[in-house]
Design an enzyme around this catalytic site. Structure first.
Site, PDB file in Angstrom:
ATOM      1  N   TRP A  15       0.952  -1.328  -0.062  1.00  0.00           N
ATOM      2  CA  TRP A  15      -0.229  -0.657   0.125  1.00  0.00           C
ATOM      3  C   TRP A  15       0.718   1.205  -0.207  1.00  0.00           C
ATOM      4  O   TRP A  15       1.606   1.586   0.511  1.00  0.00           O
ATOM      5  CB  TRP A  15      -0.870   0.468   1.472  1.00  0.00           C
ATOM      6  CG  TRP A  15      -1.096   1.327   1.239  1.00  0.00           C
ATOM      7  CD1 TRP A  15      -3.207   1.529   0.378  1.00  0.00           C
ATOM      8  CD2 TRP A  15      -1.087   2.636   2.032  1.00  0.00           C
ATOM      9  NE1 TRP A  15      -3.094   3.279   0.524  1.00  0.00           N
ATOM     10  CE2 TRP A  15      -2.217   3.582   1.770  1.00  0.00           C
ATOM     11  CE3 TRP A  15      -0.100   2.480   2.928  1.00  0.00           C
ATOM     12  CZ2 TRP A  15      -2.509   4.614   2.234  1.00  0.00           C
ATOM     13  CZ3 TRP A  15      -0.339   4.306   3.764  1.00  0.00           C
ATOM     14  CH2 TRP A  15      -1.612   4.942   2.916  1.00  0.00           C
ATOM     15  N   GLU A  47      -2.657  -2.887  -2.629  1.00  0.00           N
ATOM     16  CA  GLU A  47      -4.094  -2.674  -1.898  1.00  0.00           C
ATOM     17  C   GLU A  47      -4.838  -0.762  -2.474  1.00  0.00           C
ATOM     18  O   GLU A  47      -4.072  -0.562  -2.096  1.00  0.00           O
ATOM     19  CB  GLU A  47      -4.009  -2.282  -0.178  1.00  0.00           C
ATOM     20  CG  GLU A  47      -4.623  -1.631   0.927  1.00  0.00           C
ATOM     21  CD  GLU A  47      -4.430  -1.823   1.271  1.00  0.00           C
ATOM     22  OE1 GLU A  47      -3.761  -2.217   2.417  1.00  0.00           O
ATOM     23  OE2 GLU A  47      -5.495  -1.139   3.022  1.00  0.00           O
ATOM     24  N   LYS A  87      -7.337   2.481  -2.676  1.00  0.00           N
ATOM     25  CA  LYS A  87      -7.793   3.161  -1.720  1.00  0.00           C
ATOM     26  C   LYS A  87      -8.758   4.306  -2.429  1.00  0.00           C
ATOM     27  O   LYS A  87      -7.681   5.007  -4.049  1.00  0.00           O
ATOM     28  CB  LYS A  87      -6.622   3.769  -1.176  1.00  0.00           C
ATOM     29  CG  LYS A  87      -7.162   4.962   0.513  1.00  0.00           C
ATOM     30  CD  LYS A  87      -6.267   5.578   1.241  1.00  0.00           C
ATOM     31  CE  LYS A  87      -6.359   5.801   2.550  1.00  0.00           C
ATOM     32  NZ  LYS A  87      -5.703   5.763   4.134  1.00  0.00           N
ATOM     33  N   ASP A 122     -10.008  -3.183   1.152  1.00  0.00           N
ATOM     34  CA  ASP A 122     -10.000  -2.689   2.611  1.00  0.00           C
ATOM     35  C   ASP A 122     -11.454  -2.110   2.606  1.00  0.00           C
ATOM     36  O   ASP A 122     -11.613  -1.373   2.154  1.00  0.00           O
ATOM     37  CB  ASP A 122      -8.668  -1.199   2.938  1.00  0.00           C
ATOM     38  CG  ASP A 122      -9.145  -1.498   4.121  1.00  0.00           C
ATOM     39  OD1 ASP A 122      -9.063  -0.143   4.804  1.00  0.00           O
ATOM     40  OD2 ASP A 122      -7.939  -1.026   5.149  1.00  0.00           O
ATOM     41  N   HIS A 124     -11.518   1.842   2.225  1.00  0.00           N
ATOM     42  CA  HIS A 124     -10.508   2.898   1.007  1.00  0.00           C
ATOM     43  C   HIS A 124     -12.344   2.460  -0.225  1.00  0.00           C
ATOM     44  O   HIS A 124     -10.922   2.820  -1.293  1.00  0.00           O
ATOM     45  CB  HIS A 124      -9.615   1.047   0.813  1.00  0.00           C
ATOM     46  CG  HIS A 124      -8.970   1.571   1.722  1.00  0.00           C
ATOM     47  ND1 HIS A 124      -7.354   1.403   1.048  1.00  0.00           N
ATOM     48  CD2 HIS A 124      -8.646   2.741   3.150  1.00  0.00           C
ATOM     49  CE1 HIS A 124      -6.436   1.644   2.734  1.00  0.00           C
ATOM     50  NE2 HIS A 124      -7.350   1.874   3.530  1.00  0.00           N
ATOM     51  N   HIS A 151      -8.411  -6.374   4.223  1.00  0.00           N
ATOM     52  CA  HIS A 151      -8.375  -5.634   5.470  1.00  0.00           C
ATOM     53  C   HIS A 151      -9.898  -5.423   5.724  1.00  0.00           C
ATOM     54  O   HIS A 151     -10.112  -4.835   5.310  1.00  0.00           O
ATOM     55  CB  HIS A 151      -7.332  -4.168   4.820  1.00  0.00           C
ATOM     56  CG  HIS A 151      -6.109  -5.044   4.843  1.00  0.00           C
ATOM     57  ND1 HIS A 151      -5.633  -3.713   4.616  1.00  0.00           N
ATOM     58  CD2 HIS A 151      -5.567  -5.690   5.124  1.00  0.00           C
ATOM     59  CE1 HIS A 151      -4.209  -3.929   4.669  1.00  0.00           C
ATOM     60  NE2 HIS A 151      -4.381  -5.504   5.266  1.00  0.00           N
ATOM     61  N   ASP A 183     -12.215   7.236   6.241  1.00  0.00           N
ATOM     62  CA  ASP A 183     -10.935   5.969   6.784  1.00  0.00           C
ATOM     63  C   ASP A 183     -10.940   6.027   8.083  1.00  0.00           C
ATOM     64  O   ASP A 183      -9.156   6.228   8.196  1.00  0.00           O
ATOM     65  CB  ASP A 183     -10.662   5.678   5.531  1.00  0.00           C
ATOM     66  CG  ASP A 183      -8.792   4.325   5.595  1.00  0.00           C
ATOM     67  OD1 ASP A 183     -10.013   3.233   6.586  1.00  0.00           O
ATOM     68  OD2 ASP A 183      -8.121   4.856   5.508  1.00  0.00           O
ATOM     69  N   ASP A 224     -10.441   3.356  10.379  1.00  0.00           N
ATOM     70  CA  ASP A 224      -9.972   2.225  11.103  1.00  0.00           C
ATOM     71  C   ASP A 224     -10.551   2.179  12.756  1.00  0.00           C
ATOM     72  O   ASP A 224      -9.710   1.853  13.269  1.00  0.00           O
ATOM     73  CB  ASP A 224      -8.370   2.095  10.586  1.00  0.00           C
ATOM     74  CG  ASP A 224      -8.252   2.247   9.462  1.00  0.00           C
ATOM     75  OD1 ASP A 224      -8.370   1.390   9.099  1.00  0.00           O
ATOM     76  OD2 ASP A 224      -7.582   3.357   9.661  1.00  0.00           O
ATOM     77  N   ASP A 273      -7.483  -5.358   9.611  1.00  0.00           N
ATOM     78  CA  ASP A 273      -6.950  -3.331  10.207  1.00  0.00           C
ATOM     79  C   ASP A 273      -7.894  -1.966  10.021  1.00  0.00           C
ATOM     80  O   ASP A 273      -8.527  -1.849  10.072  1.00  0.00           O
ATOM     81  CB  ASP A 273      -6.414  -2.540   8.048  1.00  0.00           C
ATOM     82  CG  ASP A 273      -5.758  -1.174   8.111  1.00  0.00           C
ATOM     83  OD1 ASP A 273      -5.010  -0.796   9.156  1.00  0.00           O
ATOM     84  OD2 ASP A 273      -5.998  -1.071   7.222  1.00  0.00           O
TER      85      ASP A 273
HETATM   86  C1  RNT Z   1      -3.747   2.297   5.143  1.00  0.00           C
HETATM   87  C2  RNT Z   1      -4.204   1.270   4.739  1.00  0.00           C
HETATM   88  C3  RNT Z   1      -3.308   0.302   5.033  1.00  0.00           C
HETATM   89  C4  RNT Z   1      -2.137   0.077   6.457  1.00  0.00           C
HETATM   90  C5  RNT Z   1      -1.580  -0.684   7.570  1.00  0.00           C
HETATM   91  C6  RNT Z   1      -1.084  -0.289   8.032  1.00  0.00           C
HETATM   92  O1  RNT Z   1      -4.848   2.697   4.260  1.00  0.00           O
HETATM   93  O2  RNT Z   1      -5.158   1.092   5.112  1.00  0.00           O
HETATM   94  O3  RNT Z   1      -3.559  -0.792   5.078  1.00  0.00           O
HETATM   95  O4  RNT Z   1      -3.214   0.871   7.741  1.00  0.00           O
HETATM   96  O5  RNT Z   1      -0.627  -0.624   5.594  1.00  0.00           O
HETATM   97 ZN    ZN Z   2      -5.606  -1.213   4.414  1.00  0.00          ZN
END
Ligand code: RNT
Ligand code: ZN
Length: 409
Positions: free
Chosen positions: A179, A218, A220, A251, A254, A278, A286, A288, A318
């Site tokens: 990523w 990955e 986003k 993810d 994302h 993720h 985003d 998390d 994640d």
């Molecule tokens: C960031 C991505 C990525 C990170 C990690 C720490 O937006 O989601 O996966 O969260 O690599």
């Molecule tokens: Zn991620």
């Protein structure tokens, strides 16, 4: 006793709880190391850029070194049923040396492998393309400067070597997930040239096939500081993964908040042999947050089971919340993923499919809603008991006691 009643109740619907428990026992979840320390890492030389990744909060107990992180992880694994994996980032090197990102070697991570062998878990890995002065522009593999691109290509290549060695040592392929934060805060003039540079850098980085490791990319939608354009967008990486036979990492944070990420699984699975997830929880962005046992996660588990994708989807987590106990966050989030999988494994799939194929949407709706009342909790408790893992009040007091023991860090 509760379990025997539940087992009989599920059996009435033609669902075998024992089969579900057996399947769940063997689904590994890749637990992300970065929830333990708010995505700080253990490098001796610290970078300045966060790459748009923001952990907020200052709850006591953050792991400050590999020993603390490992102790916290061991506690978390002991409270999560089943055998799982650890997802490590390159910034979590364990060494007295100060290698820059383009100088890292397997030996800087070998203590993690020794520990993983002892604990009996597999490892996954990630290059770290953020929190470094050379990422301050939020451009790495797509940077206009060839020197900066080469620096990051070298970093990524080294992580692939390290991942391959980790996979070989542990006898289980190690996923190396890429990523990059690359993007623009304001409207770019030439998106194509940036994407062409990212593609060329990835091509160089991934040129050599490596055994015992799997490459993942990955995508986003946007990040803080790169609101106008993310170079590695979903379409970019979907195409890249198909062309280059890498895994695609989806993810859940994302995409646009109204998009259904579970719906994407079956769509991309027709074009890609393997997928990485993720599992995360975005709130308005985003953010998390720790994953809940909510509709989004239940839908993801439903898709994994209904489309028979468990064998070719790697489930990683994640999320990172620094306002609560970090160990509790790991335990709660990972268990929620497992609970969602259990609910999906306990569905009478033949009946559900038959109703849908007969276009009997009334029956389909009645079924899905009645099924919600079945005592899945008793099956979960049984699963935890067989794994010697606490539930309910005992879990809460164990989590509290551990958090109290790390308060003074
Ligand atoms: C960031 C991505 C990525 C990170 C990690 C720490 O937006 O989601 O996966 O969260 O690599
Ligand atoms: Zn991620």
């Amino acid at each position: 006793m509760g379990y025997e009643i539940a087992k009989a109740q599920f059996a009435e619907w033609g669902v075998d709880t024992e089969a579900a428990i057996t399947l769940l026992q063997d689904i590994p979840i890749s637990v992300h190391c970065w929830q333990g320390d708010d995505v700080v890492g253990f490098e001796n030389q610290k970078g300045t850029s966060g790459g748009g990744i923001q952990a907020t909060g200052n709850h006591p107990g953050r792991a400050r070194n590999p020993a603390e992180l490992r102790a916290d992880l061991e506690f978390a694994y002991a409270n999560i049923p089943g055998r799982h994996r650890l997802n490590l980032h390159a910034m979590y090197m364990d060494t007295d040396e100060s290698p820059d990102r383009d100088e890292i070697e397997y030996r800087h991570f070998s203590s993690w492998v020794d520990w993983a062998k002892n604990v009996g878990i597999g490892l996954d890995f990630n290059p770290t393309f953020f929190a470094h002065p050379k990422a301050d522009d939020n451009l790495t593999l797509a940077h206009p400067d060839q020197g900066i691109r080469d620096f990051w290509i070298e970093h990524g290549s080294r992580t692939r070597d390290i991942a391959a060695q980790m996979g070989a040592e542990l006898g289980s392929p190690c996923i190396n997930n890429i990523w990059v934060p690359d993007g623009y805060k304001d409207l770019p003039i030439d998106r194509f040239v940036a994407r062409a540079r990212l593609e060329a850098s990835l091509d160089t980085m991934l040129a050599e096939t490596k055994p015992e490791m799997l490459d993942a990319v990955e995508s986003k939608l946007f990040g803080i500081g790169v609101e106008a354009c993310t170079v590695g967008s979903h379409e970019f990486y979907l195409g890249y993964a198909i062309r280059n036979n890498t895994l695609l990492c989806l993810d859940m944070g994302h995409f646009h908040p109204t998009e259904n990420i579970a719906d994407k699984l079956s769509a991309v699975a027709l074009s890609l042999p393997e997928i990485l997830l993720h599992v995360s929880r975005p709130i308005r962005w985003d953010s998390d947050h720790v994953i809940l046992l909510n509709d989004d996660v239940l839908a993801m588990a439903h898709e994994l089971v209904s489309a028979d994708l468990l064998g070719r989807t790697h489930i990683g987590l994640d999320f990172f919340d620094a306002t609560i106990s970090r160990t509790a966050a790991w335990v709660i989030g990972t268990r929620n993923m497992q609970k969602a999988l259990l609910q999906a494994l306990l569905k009478p799939w033949d009946q559900l499919r038959a109703a849908e194929d007969a276009l009997d949407f009334t029956a389909r709706l009645t079924l899905t809603e009645e099924l919600k009342d079945l005592p899945y909790g008793a099956v979960w408790n049984e699963f935890c008991a067989r794994n010697n893992v606490p539930t309910g009040l005992k879990l809460i007091s164990d989590l509290d006691a551990y958090q109290a023991s790390v308060m003074d860090r």
